[in-house]
Design a protein around this motif. Structure first.
Motif, PDB file in Angstrom:
ATOM      1  N   GLN A 170       0.823  -1.204   0.000  1.00 40.34           N
ATOM      2  CA  GLN A 170       0.000   0.000   0.000  1.00 40.34           C
ATOM      3  C   GLN A 170       0.861   1.259   0.000  1.00 40.34           C
ATOM      4  O   GLN A 170       0.390   2.343   0.372  1.00 40.34           O
ATOM      5  CB  GLN A 170      -0.911  -0.001   1.239  1.00 40.34           C
ATOM      6  N   ALA A 171       2.125   1.119  -0.447  1.00 35.41           N
ATOM      7  CA  ALA A 171       3.076   2.228  -0.357  1.00 35.41           C
ATOM      8  C   ALA A 171       2.610   3.459  -1.130  1.00 35.41           C
ATOM      9  O   ALA A 171       2.721   4.588  -0.642  1.00 35.41           O
ATOM     10  CB  ALA A 171       4.445   1.779  -0.860  1.00 35.41           C
ATOM     11  N   THR A 172       2.080   3.269  -2.338  1.00 31.03           N
ATOM     12  CA  THR A 172       1.654   4.414  -3.156  1.00 31.03           C
ATOM     13  C   THR A 172       0.579   5.227  -2.451  1.00 31.03           C
ATOM     14  O   THR A 172       0.633   6.466  -2.397  1.00 31.03           O
ATOM     15  CB  THR A 172       1.140   3.925  -4.522  1.00 31.03           C
ATOM     16  N   GLN A 173      -0.408   4.556  -1.887  1.00 32.19           N
ATOM     17  CA  GLN A 173      -1.485   5.248  -1.188  1.00 32.19           C
ATOM     18  C   GLN A 173      -0.975   5.946   0.066  1.00 32.19           C
ATOM     19  O   GLN A 173      -1.353   7.090   0.353  1.00 32.19           O
ATOM     20  CB  GLN A 173      -2.586   4.254  -0.827  1.00 32.19           C
ATOM     21  N   ILE A 174      -0.087   5.280   0.814  1.00 32.49           N
ATOM     22  CA  ILE A 174       0.449   5.872   2.040  1.00 32.49           C
ATOM     23  C   ILE A 174       1.274   7.108   1.716  1.00 32.49           C
ATOM     24  O   ILE A 174       1.181   8.143   2.394  1.00 32.49           O
ATOM     25  CB  ILE A 174       1.286   4.831   2.809  1.00 32.49           C
ATOM     26  N   VAL A 175       2.113   7.019   0.664  1.00 32.82           N
ATOM     27  CA  VAL A 175       2.937   8.160   0.266  1.00 32.82           C
ATOM     28  C   VAL A 175       2.055   9.336  -0.146  1.00 32.82           C
ATOM     29  O   VAL A 175       2.327  10.494   0.190  1.00 32.82           O
ATOM     30  CB  VAL A 175       3.883   7.749  -0.882  1.00 32.82           C
ATOM     31  N   ARG A 176       0.983   9.051  -0.859  1.00 29.44           N
ATOM     32  CA  ARG A 176       0.073  10.118  -1.283  1.00 29.44           C
ATOM     33  C   ARG A 176      -0.595  10.774  -0.067  1.00 29.44           C
ATOM     34  O   ARG A 176      -0.703  12.003   0.014  1.00 29.44           O
ATOM     35  CB  ARG A 176      -0.977   9.553  -2.224  1.00 29.44           C
ATOM     36  N   GLU A 177      -1.044   9.954   0.878  1.00 29.90           N
ATOM     37  CA  GLU A 177      -1.682  10.516   2.080  1.00 29.90           C
ATOM     38  C   GLU A 177      -0.697  11.364   2.869  1.00 29.90           C
ATOM     39  O   GLU A 177      -1.051  12.463   3.342  1.00 29.90           O
ATOM     40  CB  GLU A 177      -2.204   9.376   2.961  1.00 29.90           C
ATOM     41  N   ALA A 178       0.531  10.866   3.033  1.00 30.53           N
ATOM     42  CA  ALA A 178       1.526  11.621   3.806  1.00 30.53           C
ATOM     43  C   ALA A 178       1.937  12.893   3.085  1.00 30.53           C
ATOM     44  O   ALA A 178       2.159  13.941   3.712  1.00 30.53           O
ATOM     45  CB  ALA A 178       2.748  10.739   4.058  1.00 30.53           C
ATOM     46  N   GLY A 179       2.036  12.830   1.749  1.00 27.76           N
ATOM     47  CA  GLY A 179       2.418  14.022   0.990  1.00 27.76           C
ATOM     48  C   GLY A 179       1.408  15.144   1.124  1.00 27.76           C
ATOM     49  O   GLY A 179       1.777  16.327   1.087  1.00 27.76           O
ATOM     50  N   ASN A 180       0.134  14.794   1.272  1.00 23.93           N
ATOM     51  CA  ASN A 180      -0.906  15.815   1.403  1.00 23.93           C
ATOM     52  C   ASN A 180      -0.827  16.568   2.730  1.00 23.93           C
ATOM     53  O   ASN A 180      -1.436  17.627   2.881  1.00 23.93           O
ATOM     54  CB  ASN A 180      -2.293  15.181   1.262  1.00 23.93           C
ATOM     55  N   THR A 181      -0.087  16.026   3.685  1.00 24.44           N
ATOM     56  CA  THR A 181       0.031  16.687   4.991  1.00 24.44           C
ATOM     57  C   THR A 181       1.208  17.655   5.053  1.00 24.44           C
ATOM     58  O   THR A 181       1.349  18.381   6.040  1.00 24.44           O
ATOM     59  CB  THR A 181       0.196  15.638   6.103  1.00 24.44           C
ATOM     60  N   LEU A 182       2.057  17.667   4.022  1.00 25.08           N
ATOM     61  CA  LEU A 182       3.263  18.498   4.041  1.00 25.08           C
ATOM     62  C   LEU A 182       2.955  19.921   3.601  1.00 25.08           C
ATOM     63  O   LEU A 182       2.058  20.172   2.790  1.00 25.08           O
ATOM     64  CB  LEU A 182       4.342  17.904   3.131  1.00 25.08           C
ATOM     65  N   ASN A 183       3.762  20.861   4.107  1.00 25.30           N
ATOM     66  CA  ASN A 183       3.629  22.262   3.718  1.00 25.30           C
ATOM     67  C   ASN A 183       4.436  22.579   2.461  1.00 25.30           C
ATOM     68  O   ASN A 183       4.192  23.601   1.820  1.00 25.30           O
ATOM     69  CB  ASN A 183       4.088  23.169   4.868  1.00 25.30           C
TER      70      ASN A 183
END
Length: 414
Positions: free
Chosen positions: A233-246
């Motif tokens: 599920q790496a792609t989905q996790i990376v996308r979710e985490a990227g959305n939290t960055l400034n």
């Protein structure tokens, strides 16, 4: 009582010498066919298990599960990016990196490389690179000493070893559009990265601070690498985490670069299961010919049993057991042979490669340069059960024909 009697008579029919030599030959052929089919499928599935194991242990444990690279240039406030990423519940750890493309030079030999600047202490949290590098080399891998750790494949191509020196030519970035001479850095080979695969042939490691200096990044880094809890599920996790960055970042996961390997392994595994049914099915249906001829060969015995009061069900079960014995014998023999070969597949293939002087898997093309194997007992049970089940299905029609024989007609013909 009738079930035990049918088993007893079916076993005697199977062990008894057939009067018709053709029946014996076809019976042996069907048993051998099942054994070979079972053995081949177990070996094939074990090879697929081995490739999946090496993908997990050698590739996914070394490469980044996900990467976040700055869109507008290097990440200067990467410490805060790491702290934000590690707050995600499915990210275990994060570490900074600097990525460069360089040309390694040793004498007349040149090799294009991906040079990765890492902090050993932080990198150990997101990958298992240290497991494939000498522990002393890893502990002494520090900035300021002009060191590099080369992949074994790169070292072999450049003909260098630990302690040798080589030159890294790094492209120079500047405000001008003119072509500029590359930065030349003389570095010492501190150690070798031995993964026995494709990564060995295009990767070099240098300390993070040295990479920042060579690329003139100051305190910035190219990006941040992360290790996730669920690699699939790496792609989905990376996308979710990227959305939290400034910061604006490029999002990448291992599935973009190496995902095809996992998909190919699963596809081949599916094909192997299909082949299993077809190969064992063809071998099992030889039992139909065997039993049809056996019914004709044993017509007299069947007629005598019927005159003694044997029911249709008893006669049917006798020949069902006879067919099952062939399937069980072939299945057990094939399973034993398949497991023995699968457990020794890697050294056997290595010996064959040395004998013919040609490798089957090249490390600069494939992610491993050997044929791995791992026996999964679930696969062994599944293949054996399939063989026995198909053998049982193949007995139904001949057994039904045997139960419908007319004893009066048979005995009068005698």
């Amino acid at each position: 009582m009738l079930s035990s009697l049918s088993l007893l008579i079916g076993g005697r029919f199977s062990r008894a010498k057939q009067r018709n030599k053709m029946v014996s030959f076809i019976s042996l052929s069907s048993t051998l066919g099942i054994a070979v089919g079972v053995a081949v499928i177990i070996i094939g599935l074990s090879a697929m298990n081995g490739f999946e194991r090496e993908l997990n242990n050698r590739v996914l444990s070394v490469i980044s599960h996900g990467e976040f690279e700055g869109v507008r240039g290097p990440l200067t406030d990467w410490q805060s990016v790491i702290s934000q990423l590690e707050k995600h519940p499915k990210i275990d750890a994060a570490a900074p990196f600097v990525k460069l493309t360089a040309l390694a030079e040793k004498g007349t030999q040149l090799k294009a490389l991906e040079v990765r600047g890492i902090d050993p202490s932080a990198e150990s949290r997101v990958s298992s690179l240290s497991a494939f590098i000498d522990s002393q080399v890893w502990s002494m891998f520090q900035a300021g000493n002009q060191q590099v750790i080369l992949g074994q494949g790169v070292a072999d191509l450049l003909n260098v070893d630990k302690g040798d020196y080589l030159t890294l030519m790094i492209p120079t970035n500047g405000p001008t559009t003119k072509v500029q001479a590359p930065k030349r850095v003389r570095v010492k080979v501190a150690g070798l990265l031995t993964l026995n695969g494709q990564i060995d042939h295009n990767l070099a490691l240098i300390p993070l601070a040295d990479a920042q200096s060579y690329a003139k990044l100051g305190q910035g880094v190219t990006g941040v690498a992360v290790k996730v809890t669920d690699v699939l599920q790496a792609t989905q996790i990376v996308r979710e985490a990227g959305n939290t960055l400034n910061d604006y970042v490029y999002l990448r996961s291992w599935q973009q670069k190496f995902g095809f390997l996992y998909r190919d392994i699963q596809l081949v595994r599916t094909i192997m299961y299909l082949v299993m049914v077809l190969v064992i099915g063809v071998a099992s249906f030889n039992i139909v010919s065997t039993l049809m001829m056996a019914v004709k060969d044993r017509a007299g015995e069947i007629a005598i049993l019927r005159t003694m009061g044997a029911s249709d069900g008893l006669v049917k079960r006798i020949f069902v057991w006879q067919g099952v014995f062939s399937g069980v014998l072939g299945s057990i023999t094939g399973s034993v042979i398949g497991v023995i070969v699968a457990l020794n597949l890697t050294p056997m293939i290595s010996a064959l490669e040395q004998l013919i002087g040609h490798p089957f898997l090249s490390g600069d093309i494939y992610f491993v340069d050997f044929l791995p194997s791992q026996v999964a007992w679930v696969d062994v049970v599944l293949v054996s059960s399939t063989a026995i089940g198909l053998s049982l299905m193949a007995t139904w029609y001949p057994a039904s024909r045997a139960s419908r024989l007319n004893p009066a007609a048979v005995l009068s013909a005698k």
